[in-house]
Motif scaffolding. Structure first.
Motif, PDB file in Angstrom:
ATOM      1  N   TRP A  54      39.484  53.449  40.964  1.00 49.72           N
ATOM      2  CA  TRP A  54      40.176  53.148  39.712  1.00 49.72           C
ATOM      3  C   TRP A  54      39.325  52.313  38.767  1.00 49.72           C
ATOM      4  O   TRP A  54      39.738  52.029  37.649  1.00 49.72           O
ATOM      5  N   GLY A  55      38.151  51.881  39.218  1.00 51.23           N
ATOM      6  CA  GLY A  55      37.278  51.063  38.374  1.00 51.23           C
ATOM      7  C   GLY A  55      37.838  49.685  38.105  1.00 51.23           C
ATOM      8  O   GLY A  55      37.564  49.089  37.069  1.00 51.23           O
ATOM      9  N   THR A  56      38.618  49.140  39.059  1.00 52.73           N
ATOM     10  CA  THR A  56      39.265  47.849  38.835  1.00 52.73           C
ATOM     11  C   THR A  56      38.362  46.664  39.141  1.00 52.73           C
ATOM     12  O   THR A  56      38.643  45.559  38.711  1.00 52.73           O
ATOM     13  N   THR A  57      37.311  46.886  39.900  1.00 54.42           N
ATOM     14  CA  THR A  57      36.326  45.834  40.147  1.00 54.42           C
ATOM     15  C   THR A  57      35.132  46.088  39.236  1.00 54.42           C
ATOM     16  O   THR A  57      34.634  47.198  39.148  1.00 54.42           O
ATOM     17  N   ILE A  58      34.701  45.037  38.553  1.00 52.58           N
ATOM     18  CA  ILE A  58      33.572  45.136  37.641  1.00 52.58           C
ATOM     19  C   ILE A  58      32.416  44.343  38.255  1.00 52.58           C
ATOM     20  O   ILE A  58      32.604  43.206  38.685  1.00 52.58           O
ATOM     21  N   GLU A  59      31.221  44.945  38.294  1.00 49.16           N
ATOM     22  CA  GLU A  59      30.046  44.281  38.846  1.00 49.16           C
ATOM     23  C   GLU A  59      29.007  44.044  37.759  1.00 49.16           C
ATOM     24  O   GLU A  59      28.809  44.887  36.889  1.00 49.16           O
ATOM     25  N   LEU A  60      28.336  42.889  37.848  1.00 54.26           N
ATOM     26  CA  LEU A  60      27.190  42.597  37.000  1.00 54.26           C
ATOM     27  C   LEU A  60      25.966  42.682  37.900  1.00 54.26           C
ATOM     28  O   LEU A  60      25.907  42.021  38.941  1.00 54.26           O
ATOM     29  N   LYS A  61      25.003  43.526  37.496  1.00 56.46           N
ATOM     30  CA  LYS A  61      23.846  43.785  38.344  1.00 56.46           C
ATOM     31  C   LYS A  61      22.540  43.483  37.624  1.00 56.46           C
ATOM     32  O   LYS A  61      22.412  43.718  36.421  1.00 56.46           O
ATOM     33  N   ASP A  62      21.586  43.016  38.423  1.00 50.79           N
ATOM     34  CA  ASP A  62      20.198  42.895  37.996  1.00 50.79           C
ATOM     35  C   ASP A  62      19.447  43.948  38.797  1.00 50.79           C
ATOM     36  O   ASP A  62      19.132  43.734  39.970  1.00 50.79           O
ATOM     37  N   GLY A  63      19.264  45.119  38.197  1.00 51.51           N
ATOM     38  CA  GLY A  63      18.731  46.260  38.945  1.00 51.51           C
ATOM     39  C   GLY A  63      19.772  46.728  39.939  1.00 51.51           C
ATOM     40  O   GLY A  63      20.893  47.044  39.565  1.00 51.51           O
ATOM     41  N   ASP A  64      19.424  46.705  41.223  1.00 49.53           N
ATOM     42  CA  ASP A  64      20.380  47.097  42.270  1.00 49.53           C
ATOM     43  C   ASP A  64      21.112  45.908  42.870  1.00 49.53           C
ATOM     44  O   ASP A  64      22.022  46.078  43.675  1.00 49.53           O
ATOM     45  N   ARG A  65      20.704  44.716  42.518  1.00 54.65           N
ATOM     46  CA  ARG A  65      21.277  43.493  43.106  1.00 54.65           C
ATOM     47  C   ARG A  65      22.531  43.043  42.346  1.00 54.65           C
ATOM     48  O   ARG A  65      22.493  42.843  41.135  1.00 54.65           O
ATOM     49  N   VAL A  66      23.662  42.907  43.064  1.00 57.99           N
ATOM     50  CA  VAL A  66      24.912  42.432  42.469  1.00 57.99           C
ATOM     51  C   VAL A  66      24.847  40.910  42.368  1.00 57.99           C
ATOM     52  O   VAL A  66      24.706  40.219  43.370  1.00 57.99           O
ATOM     53  N   LEU A  67      24.952  40.399  41.135  1.00 61.83           N
ATOM     54  CA  LEU A  67      24.930  38.960  40.901  1.00 61.83           C
ATOM     55  C   LEU A  67      26.334  38.384  40.781  1.00 61.83           C
ATOM     56  O   LEU A  67      26.550  37.201  41.028  1.00 61.83           O
ATOM     57  N   LEU A  68      27.278  39.244  40.402  1.00 64.29           N
ATOM     58  CA  LEU A  68      28.616  38.768  40.078  1.00 64.29           C
ATOM     59  C   LEU A  68      29.574  39.946  40.093  1.00 64.29           C
ATOM     60  O   LEU A  68      29.170  41.063  39.787  1.00 64.29           O
ATOM     61  N   LYS A  69      30.815  39.704  40.485  1.00 63.20           N
ATOM     62  CA  LYS A  69      31.846  40.726  40.334  1.00 63.20           C
ATOM     63  C   LYS A  69      33.178  40.063  40.029  1.00 63.20           C
ATOM     64  O   LYS A  69      33.392  38.901  40.348  1.00 63.20           O
TER      65      LYS A  69
END
Length: 164
Positions: A54-69
């Motif tokens: 459903w796209g309910t979780t949003i991720e912030l990425k630096d390349g392939d690395r998830v920094l924040l969600k």
């Protein structure tokens, strides 16, 4: 304490400034979509992408690395989890008030880190935000990313309230 301004020249792009100095920019790919690019003042880019069916979780990425969600929970608060430098931390972004309309970012023990007040500009049909941060927030190492993520959370909240 510090004062920031978030302004939109169009509904797809927002810039955050402090004393007329660019802190960063968020650019959305299209209306009613949550994927975006965050560009810092030093021109470092991060991708913001919805995840899950459903796209309910949003991720912030630096390349392939998830920094924040982050994701909105059942009571309308947005829970933000960061993974900066391998250390997990949690924050809560929430809407406050009906008549004193604002958003607040708190740490995991409830200490207020920033207050974001939206202002609708009828002449451009865009939102602008006045952001006041606490001294605790200003001491965070990754405060700029957290600030731009908070702007994304405010826009996310506003768009989900329009759809409902």
């Amino acid at each position: 304490m510090a004062e920031y301004q978030a302004k939109s020249s169009n509904s797809l792009s927002f810039e955050i400034t402090k004393e007329d100095q660019l802190t960063g920019k968020i650019t959305y790919n299209s209306w009613f979509r949550f994927d975006a690019v965050i560009e810092m003042a030093d021109h470092k880019n991060y991708q913001v992408e919805p995840k899950g069916f459903w796209g309910t979780t949003i991720e912030l990425k630096d390349g392939d690395r998830v920094l924040l969600k982050f994701r909105m929970n059942w009571n309308g608060e947005i829970v933000v989890q960061t993974y900066f430098d391998g250390i997990k931390d949690s924050f809560v972004f929430k809407h406050r008030g009906i008549f004193k309309d604002s958003f607040v970012l708190t740490d995991k023990i409830g200490t207020e880190l920033l207050v974001m007040k939206p202002h609708f500009k009828w002449n451009s049909l865009n939102y602008e935000y006045q952001i006041t941060t606490s001294e605790n927030f200003e001491n965070y190492t990754n405060k700029e990313i957290l600030l731009l993520t908070s702007l994304h959370c405010a826009n996310y909240y506003m768009s989900t309230m329009v759809v409902v």
